[in-house]
Design an enzyme around this catalytic site. Structure first.
Site, PDB file in Angstrom:
ATOM      1  N   GLY A  47       0.834  -1.200   0.000  1.00  0.00           N
ATOM      2  CA  GLY A  47       0.000   0.000   0.000  1.00  0.00           C
ATOM      3  C   GLY A  47       0.873   1.255   0.000  1.00  0.00           C
ATOM      4  O   GLY A  47       0.695   2.167  -0.819  1.00  0.00           O
ATOM      5  N   HIS A  48       1.863   1.292   0.917  1.00  0.00           N
ATOM      6  CA  HIS A  48       2.779   2.445   0.963  1.00  0.00           C
ATOM      7  C   HIS A  48       3.559   2.552  -0.351  1.00  0.00           C
ATOM      8  O   HIS A  48       3.769   3.649  -0.881  1.00  0.00           O
ATOM      9  CB  HIS A  48       3.813   2.280   2.077  1.00  0.00           C
TER      10      HIS A  48
END
Ligand code: PAF
Length: 288
Positions: free
Chosen positions: A36-37
Protein backbone atom coordinates in the site's frame (compact mmCIF):
# COMPACT_ATOMS: atom_id res chain seq x y z
CA UNK A 1 23.06 7.48 1.95
CA UNK A 2 19.68 9.09 1.40
CA UNK A 3 18.44 8.23 4.89
CA UNK A 4 18.42 11.38 6.97
CA UNK A 5 17.31 12.06 10.51
CA UNK A 6 17.48 15.79 11.06
CA UNK A 7 15.87 18.91 9.66
CA UNK A 8 19.37 20.30 9.07
CA UNK A 9 20.23 17.32 6.85
CA UNK A 10 16.90 17.78 5.08
CA UNK A 11 17.68 21.44 4.39
CA UNK A 12 21.13 20.51 3.04
CA UNK A 13 19.57 17.92 0.69
CA UNK A 14 16.93 20.44 -0.33
CA UNK A 15 19.63 22.90 -1.46
CA UNK A 16 21.89 20.21 -3.00
CA UNK A 17 19.16 18.87 -5.32
CA UNK A 18 18.02 22.35 -6.31
CA UNK A 19 14.54 21.73 -4.92
CA UNK A 20 13.11 24.93 -6.39
CA UNK A 21 13.75 23.63 -9.90
CA UNK A 22 11.84 20.40 -9.28
CA UNK A 23 8.41 19.25 -8.24
CA UNK A 24 8.39 17.35 -4.97
CA UNK A 25 6.02 14.54 -3.98
CA UNK A 26 5.80 13.46 -0.35
CA UNK A 27 4.63 10.20 1.22
CA UNK A 28 4.29 10.43 5.02
CA UNK A 29 4.29 7.01 6.73
CA UNK A 30 4.79 5.38 10.09
CA UNK A 31 6.98 2.75 8.45
CA UNK A 32 6.81 -1.04 8.33
CA UNK A 33 6.09 -0.46 4.67
CA UNK A 34 3.84 -2.73 2.64
CA UNK A 35 2.53 -2.68 -0.94
CA UNK A 36 0.00 0.00 0.00
CA UNK A 37 2.78 2.45 0.96
CA UNK A 38 4.87 1.42 -2.05
CA UNK A 39 1.94 2.17 -4.37
CA UNK A 40 1.87 5.72 -2.95
CA UNK A 41 5.62 6.11 -3.54
CA UNK A 42 5.27 4.85 -7.13
CA UNK A 43 2.36 7.22 -7.77
CA UNK A 44 4.38 10.11 -6.31
CA UNK A 45 7.28 9.18 -8.58
CA UNK A 46 5.01 9.23 -11.64
CA UNK A 47 3.76 12.72 -10.83
CA UNK A 48 6.86 14.49 -9.46
CA UNK A 49 10.56 14.96 -10.20
CA UNK A 50 11.56 14.10 -6.64
CA UNK A 51 9.97 11.96 -3.96
CA UNK A 52 10.47 12.20 -0.20
CA UNK A 53 9.20 9.54 2.21
CA UNK A 54 8.99 10.10 5.96
CA UNK A 55 9.08 7.27 8.46
CA UNK A 56 8.02 8.39 11.91
CA UNK A 57 5.90 6.48 14.40
CA UNK A 58 4.12 9.51 15.74
CA UNK A 59 3.55 9.23 19.51
CA UNK A 60 0.90 11.96 19.64
CA UNK A 61 -1.62 10.01 17.57
CA UNK A 62 -1.60 7.06 20.00
CA UNK A 63 -3.57 7.19 23.24
CA UNK A 64 -2.16 5.64 26.44
CA UNK A 65 -2.67 1.87 26.25
CA UNK A 66 -2.65 1.78 22.43
CA UNK A 67 0.10 0.07 20.43
CA UNK A 68 2.71 2.87 20.18
CA UNK A 69 5.43 0.81 21.92
CA UNK A 70 4.68 -2.36 19.96
CA UNK A 71 4.06 -0.73 16.59
CA UNK A 72 6.23 -2.72 14.14
CA UNK A 73 9.47 -1.00 13.14
CA UNK A 74 12.21 -2.00 10.69
CA UNK A 75 13.98 1.04 9.31
CA UNK A 76 16.62 -0.81 7.29
CA UNK A 77 14.03 -2.85 5.42
CA UNK A 78 11.81 0.23 4.99
CA UNK A 79 14.66 2.30 3.62
CA UNK A 80 15.50 -0.30 0.96
CA UNK A 81 11.86 -0.77 -0.02
CA UNK A 82 11.21 2.98 -0.24
CA UNK A 83 14.28 3.59 -2.40
CA UNK A 84 13.46 0.63 -4.68
CA UNK A 85 9.93 2.01 -5.16
CA UNK A 86 11.30 5.38 -6.28
CA UNK A 87 12.02 7.51 -3.21
CA UNK A 88 14.89 9.98 -3.54
CA UNK A 89 15.20 10.58 0.16
CA UNK A 90 13.88 9.02 3.37
CA UNK A 91 13.37 11.28 6.39
CA UNK A 92 13.43 9.33 9.65
CA UNK A 93 13.41 11.82 12.52
CA UNK A 94 13.05 11.05 16.21
CA UNK A 95 10.37 12.60 18.42
CA UNK A 96 12.76 15.28 19.73
CA UNK A 97 13.55 16.43 16.20
CA UNK A 98 9.85 16.68 15.39
CA UNK A 99 8.49 18.16 18.59
CA UNK A 100 11.51 19.74 20.28
CA UNK A 101 11.65 19.50 24.04
CA UNK A 102 8.75 21.77 24.97
CA UNK A 103 6.42 21.91 21.97
CA UNK A 104 2.81 22.43 23.01
CA UNK A 105 1.20 23.64 19.79
CA UNK A 106 -1.41 21.44 18.17
CA UNK A 107 -3.37 21.56 14.92
CA UNK A 108 -6.92 20.34 15.32
CA UNK A 109 -9.70 20.14 12.76
CA UNK A 110 -12.90 21.05 14.57
CA UNK A 111 -16.42 19.77 14.12
CA UNK A 112 -17.94 16.36 13.78
CA UNK A 113 -15.64 14.89 11.14
CA UNK A 114 -12.96 14.26 13.75
CA UNK A 115 -15.40 12.96 16.36
CA UNK A 116 -17.23 10.23 14.46
CA UNK A 117 -16.02 6.85 13.12
CA UNK A 118 -12.46 6.34 14.43
CA UNK A 119 -12.68 9.65 16.32
CA UNK A 120 -15.37 8.18 18.59
CA UNK A 121 -13.17 5.39 19.94
CA UNK A 122 -9.86 7.28 19.52
CA UNK A 123 -10.79 10.85 20.58
CA UNK A 124 -7.25 12.28 20.52
CA UNK A 125 -6.03 10.43 17.44
CA UNK A 126 -6.78 12.91 14.66
CA UNK A 127 -5.35 15.86 16.59
CA UNK A 128 -2.05 13.95 16.66
CA UNK A 129 -2.31 13.17 12.95
CA UNK A 130 -3.09 16.73 11.81
CA UNK A 131 -0.38 18.15 14.08
CA UNK A 132 2.34 15.81 12.81
CA UNK A 133 1.24 16.13 9.17
CA UNK A 134 1.41 19.93 9.45
CA UNK A 135 4.88 19.74 11.03
CA UNK A 136 5.98 17.42 8.20
CA UNK A 137 4.44 19.68 5.53
CA UNK A 138 6.30 22.63 7.09
CA UNK A 139 9.63 20.80 7.10
CA UNK A 140 9.34 19.10 3.69
CA UNK A 141 7.36 21.72 1.75
CA UNK A 142 5.97 19.28 -0.83
CA UNK A 143 3.93 20.16 -3.91
CA UNK A 144 1.83 17.01 -3.54
CA UNK A 145 1.28 14.64 -0.61
CA UNK A 146 0.01 11.08 -1.03
CA UNK A 147 -2.33 9.24 1.36
CA UNK A 148 -4.09 5.90 1.18
CA UNK A 149 -7.86 5.61 0.86
CA UNK A 150 -7.81 2.88 3.52
CA UNK A 151 -7.63 5.73 6.03
CA UNK A 152 -10.56 7.48 4.33
CA UNK A 153 -11.49 9.59 7.36
CA UNK A 154 -7.87 10.67 7.85
CA UNK A 155 -7.75 11.71 4.17
CA UNK A 156 -10.95 13.78 4.42
CA UNK A 157 -9.71 15.47 7.60
CA UNK A 158 -6.30 16.27 6.09
CA UNK A 159 -7.94 17.70 2.96
CA UNK A 160 -10.13 19.90 5.17
CA UNK A 161 -7.11 21.05 7.18
CA UNK A 162 -5.22 21.91 3.99
CA UNK A 163 -8.21 23.92 2.69
CA UNK A 164 -8.90 25.65 6.02
CA UNK A 165 -5.25 26.64 6.62
CA UNK A 166 -4.42 27.34 2.97
CA UNK A 167 -1.52 24.93 3.21
CA UNK A 168 0.24 25.06 -0.17
CA UNK A 169 0.09 21.36 -0.97
CA UNK A 170 -2.17 19.18 -3.08
CA UNK A 171 -3.49 16.10 -1.28
CA UNK A 172 -3.68 13.02 -3.51
CA UNK A 173 -5.76 10.07 -2.29
CA UNK A 174 -4.75 6.66 -3.68
CA UNK A 175 -6.72 3.39 -3.88
CA UNK A 176 -6.64 0.73 -1.18
CA UNK A 177 -4.19 -2.08 -1.90
CA UNK A 178 -5.43 -5.50 -0.83
CA UNK A 179 -3.96 -8.93 -0.17
CA UNK A 180 -5.01 -11.61 -2.67
CA UNK A 181 -7.89 -12.70 -0.43
CA UNK A 182 -9.17 -9.11 -0.10
CA UNK A 183 -7.79 -8.05 3.30
CA UNK A 184 -6.74 -4.39 3.09
CA UNK A 185 -2.98 -4.04 3.58
CA UNK A 186 -2.00 -2.58 6.93
CA UNK A 187 1.13 -2.58 9.05
CA UNK A 188 -1.08 -3.87 11.86
CA UNK A 189 -2.01 -7.08 9.99
CA UNK A 190 1.15 -8.67 11.46
CA UNK A 191 -0.55 -8.64 14.88
CA UNK A 192 -3.20 -11.16 13.72
CA UNK A 193 -2.79 -14.81 14.68
CA UNK A 194 -3.57 -17.50 12.11
CA UNK A 195 -7.26 -17.85 12.96
CA UNK A 196 -7.80 -14.07 13.24
CA UNK A 197 -6.08 -13.57 9.88
CA UNK A 198 -8.41 -16.16 8.31
CA UNK A 199 -11.51 -14.53 9.73
CA UNK A 200 -10.36 -10.99 8.88
CA UNK A 201 -11.31 -11.42 5.22
CA UNK A 202 -14.91 -10.94 6.36
CA UNK A 203 -14.26 -7.15 6.31
CA UNK A 204 -13.69 -6.90 2.58
CA UNK A 205 -16.32 -9.58 1.92
CA UNK A 206 -18.92 -7.55 3.84
CA UNK A 207 -18.07 -4.40 1.87
CA UNK A 208 -18.32 -6.41 -1.34
CA UNK A 209 -21.81 -7.59 -0.33
CA UNK A 210 -22.76 -3.95 0.29
CA UNK A 211 -21.54 -3.01 -3.18
CA UNK A 212 -23.49 -5.88 -4.75
CA UNK A 213 -26.63 -4.79 -2.93
CA UNK A 214 -26.31 -1.25 -4.31
CA UNK A 215 -25.54 -2.60 -7.80
CA UNK A 216 -28.69 -4.75 -7.67
CA UNK A 217 -30.70 -1.50 -7.64
CA UNK A 218 -32.99 -2.85 -4.92
CA UNK A 219 -35.88 -0.52 -4.07
CA UNK A 220 -35.66 0.18 -0.36
CA UNK A 221 -36.78 3.23 1.58
CA UNK A 222 -34.04 2.81 4.14
CA UNK A 223 -31.01 1.68 2.19
CA UNK A 224 -28.53 3.09 4.70
CA UNK A 225 -29.86 0.84 7.46
CA UNK A 226 -30.07 -2.15 5.11
CA UNK A 227 -26.44 -1.66 4.09
CA UNK A 228 -25.33 -1.45 7.72
CA UNK A 229 -27.23 -4.66 8.45
CA UNK A 230 -25.74 -6.53 5.49
CA UNK A 231 -22.23 -5.58 6.61
CA UNK A 232 -22.76 -6.17 10.35
CA UNK A 233 -24.49 -9.52 9.86
CA UNK A 234 -21.68 -10.84 7.67
CA UNK A 235 -18.98 -9.76 10.11
CA UNK A 236 -21.06 -10.92 13.09
CA UNK A 237 -20.84 -14.51 11.80
CA UNK A 238 -17.13 -14.58 12.64
CA UNK A 239 -16.49 -15.80 16.18
CA UNK A 240 -13.40 -13.62 16.78
CA UNK A 241 -14.71 -10.34 15.34
CA UNK A 242 -16.06 -7.52 17.51
CA UNK A 243 -17.52 -4.58 15.59
CA UNK A 244 -16.39 -1.11 16.69
CA UNK A 245 -18.50 0.66 14.03
CA UNK A 246 -20.22 0.16 10.70
CA UNK A 247 -21.29 3.41 9.07
CA UNK A 248 -22.67 4.63 5.76
CA UNK A 249 -21.82 8.31 5.32
CA UNK A 250 -21.37 10.89 2.58
CA UNK A 251 -18.10 9.93 0.88
CA UNK A 252 -16.90 13.54 0.63
CA UNK A 253 -18.11 15.19 3.81
CA UNK A 254 -18.72 12.27 6.20
CA UNK A 255 -22.16 13.70 6.89
CA UNK A 256 -25.15 11.43 7.56
CA UNK A 257 -27.41 10.84 4.55
CA UNK A 258 -31.05 11.83 4.86
CA UNK A 259 -31.55 9.35 2.02
CA UNK A 260 -29.22 7.61 -0.37
CA UNK A 261 -30.11 9.40 -3.60
CA UNK A 262 -28.86 8.35 -7.03
CA UNK A 263 -25.73 10.27 -8.05
CA UNK A 264 -24.29 10.35 -4.51
CA UNK A 265 -21.17 8.57 -3.39
CA UNK A 266 -21.48 6.81 -0.05
CA UNK A 267 -18.59 5.72 2.11
CA UNK A 268 -19.22 2.36 3.74
CA UNK A 269 -16.70 2.41 6.60
CA UNK A 270 -16.01 -0.07 9.36
CA UNK A 271 -13.69 -0.84 12.24
CA UNK A 272 -13.51 -4.30 13.73
CA UNK A 273 -11.42 -5.77 16.54
CA UNK A 274 -9.81 -9.17 16.45
CA UNK A 275 -8.42 -9.62 19.95
CA UNK A 276 -6.28 -6.53 20.58
CA UNK A 277 -5.98 -5.71 16.89
CA UNK A 278 -8.28 -3.07 15.48
CA UNK A 279 -8.67 -3.17 11.69
CA UNK A 280 -10.37 -0.59 9.49
CA UNK A 281 -11.62 -0.86 5.94
CA UNK A 282 -14.01 0.99 3.64
CA UNK A 283 -15.51 1.15 0.18
CA UNK A 284 -16.88 4.05 -1.84
CA UNK A 285 -20.30 3.13 -3.25
CA UNK A 286 -21.71 4.99 -6.25
CA UNK A 287 -25.42 5.18 -5.75
CA UNK A 288 -27.47 4.60 -8.91
O1 PAF B 1 -1.39 7.19 7.92
C1 PAF B 1 -0.36 7.18 8.61
O2 PAF B 1 0.50 6.31 8.49
C2 PAF B 1 -0.17 8.26 9.65
O3 PAF B 1 -1.37 8.61 10.27
C3 PAF B 1 0.54 9.51 9.11
C4 PAF B 1 -0.30 10.20 8.04
C5 PAF B 1 1.89 9.12 8.52
C6 PAF B 1 0.79 10.51 10.24
O4 PAF B 1 1.57 9.96 11.25
Amino acid sequence: MSLIKTIEEWNEWFIRVGRNDHSLGFVPTMGFLHEGHLSLIRKAKEENDLVAVSIFVNPTQFAPGEDFENYPRDIERDYKLAMAAGADIVFHPDAKEMYGSNSNTVVEVGGEITQKLCGASRPTHFKGVTTVVTILFNIIGPDRAYFGQKDAQQGIIIQKMVRDLHQPVKVVMCPIVREEDGLAMSSRNVYLNTEERKQAICLSEALQLAEEYIASGAEDANRTETLKQIISQHIGRQSLATIDYVQILDGETLEEFACLEPGKTALAALAVRFGNTRLIDNKLLSIS
